[in-house]
Design a protein around this motif. Sequence first.
Motif, short mmCIF file in Angstrom:
data_model
loop_
_atom_site.label_atom_id
_atom_site.label_comp_id
_atom_site.label_asym_id
_atom_site.label_seq_id
_atom_site.Cartn_x
_atom_site.Cartn_y
_atom_site.Cartn_z
N ALA A 138 0.82 -1.22 0.00
CA ALA A 138 0.00 0.00 0.00
C ALA A 138 0.85 1.26 0.00
N SER A 139 2.09 1.17 0.48
CA SER A 139 2.96 2.34 0.52
C SER A 139 3.59 2.65 -0.84
N CYS A 140 3.37 1.77 -1.82
CA CYS A 140 3.99 1.94 -3.13
C CYS A 140 3.03 2.51 -4.16
N GLU A 141 1.89 2.98 -3.72
CA GLU A 141 0.92 3.61 -4.61
C GLU A 141 1.58 4.76 -5.36
N GLY A 142 1.49 4.73 -6.69
CA GLY A 142 2.01 5.81 -7.51
C GLY A 142 3.51 5.77 -7.74
N LYS A 143 4.20 4.78 -7.19
CA LYS A 143 5.65 4.69 -7.37
C LYS A 143 6.00 3.73 -8.52
N GLU A 144 7.17 3.93 -9.08
CA GLU A 144 7.62 3.09 -10.18
C GLU A 144 8.38 1.89 -9.63
N ILE A 145 7.83 0.71 -9.84
CA ILE A 145 8.43 -0.52 -9.33
C ILE A 145 9.01 -1.32 -10.50
N THR A 146 10.25 -1.73 -10.34
CA THR A 146 10.88 -2.57 -11.37
C THR A 146 11.37 -3.85 -10.72
N THR A 147 10.93 -4.97 -11.26
CA THR A 147 11.38 -6.27 -10.78
C THR A 147 12.35 -6.86 -11.80
N ILE A 148 12.88 -8.02 -11.50
CA ILE A 148 13.82 -8.66 -12.42
C ILE A 148 13.18 -8.91 -13.78
N GLU A 149 11.85 -9.13 -13.79
CA GLU A 149 11.16 -9.38 -15.06
C GLU A 149 11.10 -8.14 -15.94
N GLY A 150 11.28 -6.95 -15.34
CA GLY A 150 11.13 -5.72 -16.11
C GLY A 150 12.44 -5.10 -16.58
N LEU A 151 13.56 -5.77 -16.35
CA LEU A 151 14.85 -5.18 -16.74
C LEU A 151 15.14 -5.33 -18.23
N ALA A 152 14.72 -6.44 -18.80
CA ALA A 152 14.96 -6.66 -20.23
C ALA A 152 14.04 -5.75 -21.05
N GLU A 153 14.53 -5.30 -22.20
CA GLU A 153 13.74 -4.43 -23.08
C GLU A 153 13.77 -4.98 -24.50
N ASN A 154 12.58 -5.09 -25.08
CA ASN A 154 12.45 -5.55 -26.47
C ASN A 154 13.17 -6.89 -26.70
N GLY A 155 13.06 -7.75 -25.72
CA GLY A 155 13.66 -9.07 -25.85
C GLY A 155 15.15 -9.11 -25.61
N GLN A 156 15.76 -7.98 -25.24
CA GLN A 156 17.19 -7.92 -24.98
C GLN A 156 17.45 -7.82 -23.49
N LEU A 157 18.34 -8.67 -22.99
CA LEU A 157 18.67 -8.64 -21.57
C LEU A 157 19.35 -7.32 -21.20
N HIS A 158 19.14 -6.91 -19.97
CA HIS A 158 19.85 -5.75 -19.44
C HIS A 158 21.35 -6.08 -19.42
N PRO A 159 22.22 -5.08 -19.65
CA PRO A 159 23.66 -5.34 -19.61
C PRO A 159 24.12 -6.06 -18.34
N MET A 160 23.47 -5.76 -17.21
CA MET A 160 23.86 -6.42 -15.97
C MET A 160 23.49 -7.90 -16.01
#
Length: 263
Positions: A138-160
């Motif tokens: 409930a404290s995260c309302e309106g905040k931007e949350i990124t999990t491990i599933e959200g690091l890759a973009e357009n099918g490309q892994l994050h550099p890390m």
Amino acid sequence: MKDINNNEESYNLTEDENNILDQIGLNDGASRRKFLKQLSAASLSVLASAYFTTDLFATTIKDLPDEVKALLNEVKVNLRVNNMVKPLTLDSRTTLLDALREKLALTGSKKGCDHGQCGACTVIVDGKRRLSCLTLAASCEGKEITTIEGLAENGQLHPMQQAFIKHDGFQCGYCTPGQICSSVALLEEAKNGEASYVTEDFKDIKNNLALSEEEIRERMSGNICRCGAYNNIVQAFKEVHSGDDVMPTWEFATAEQMAKAKI
């Protein structure tokens, strides 16, 4: 063999069994019958408990109703996770970790100690590392949350993520999602010039810090790897952070340093 009889039932006991009953003070037939009945009832309850709970344990999240009929301290929360807004109805005490795993099926974030000590549940909230097991959803309302599933973009892994694979920064992989999320957030901390426990001069901190191995190890110390892949984790972070592909150097404490530390 001896029989302990009453009007309803008979127990056939061996000589050894009778000796055991004698030793625990069950010398007469009545007390023995009572003891054996209680023992039988207890054994039956253990077997029955497994039978009655089988269906409960077999129930998965997908089988649960979409709308819970009764919810204590109900709150409605819109969680912005991995650039998607997810409206949820939760108990106000639900942790971010449980909301991610149980409500949104984002199971990359792991529940390790559930006490904020291992770092396996680390996610990124508004660019900062956050232990999701200690954070109320409930404290995260309106905040931007990124999990491990959200690091890759357009099918490309994050550099890390790529660096962790290249340098084998994991073994069992359980802590890896938290390690990678923590590493990605640490890149921003270094860029913003945030201090750490081993920062020498807090009055002279500049942006775009070039983190030493000591700094990396200290800043990542909240993420525990039980497999001991720390050396490769540091190497993976160094490559993304500074392009340094050289293996980390590890120094052993001298006898004088160990004596000073009272080891």
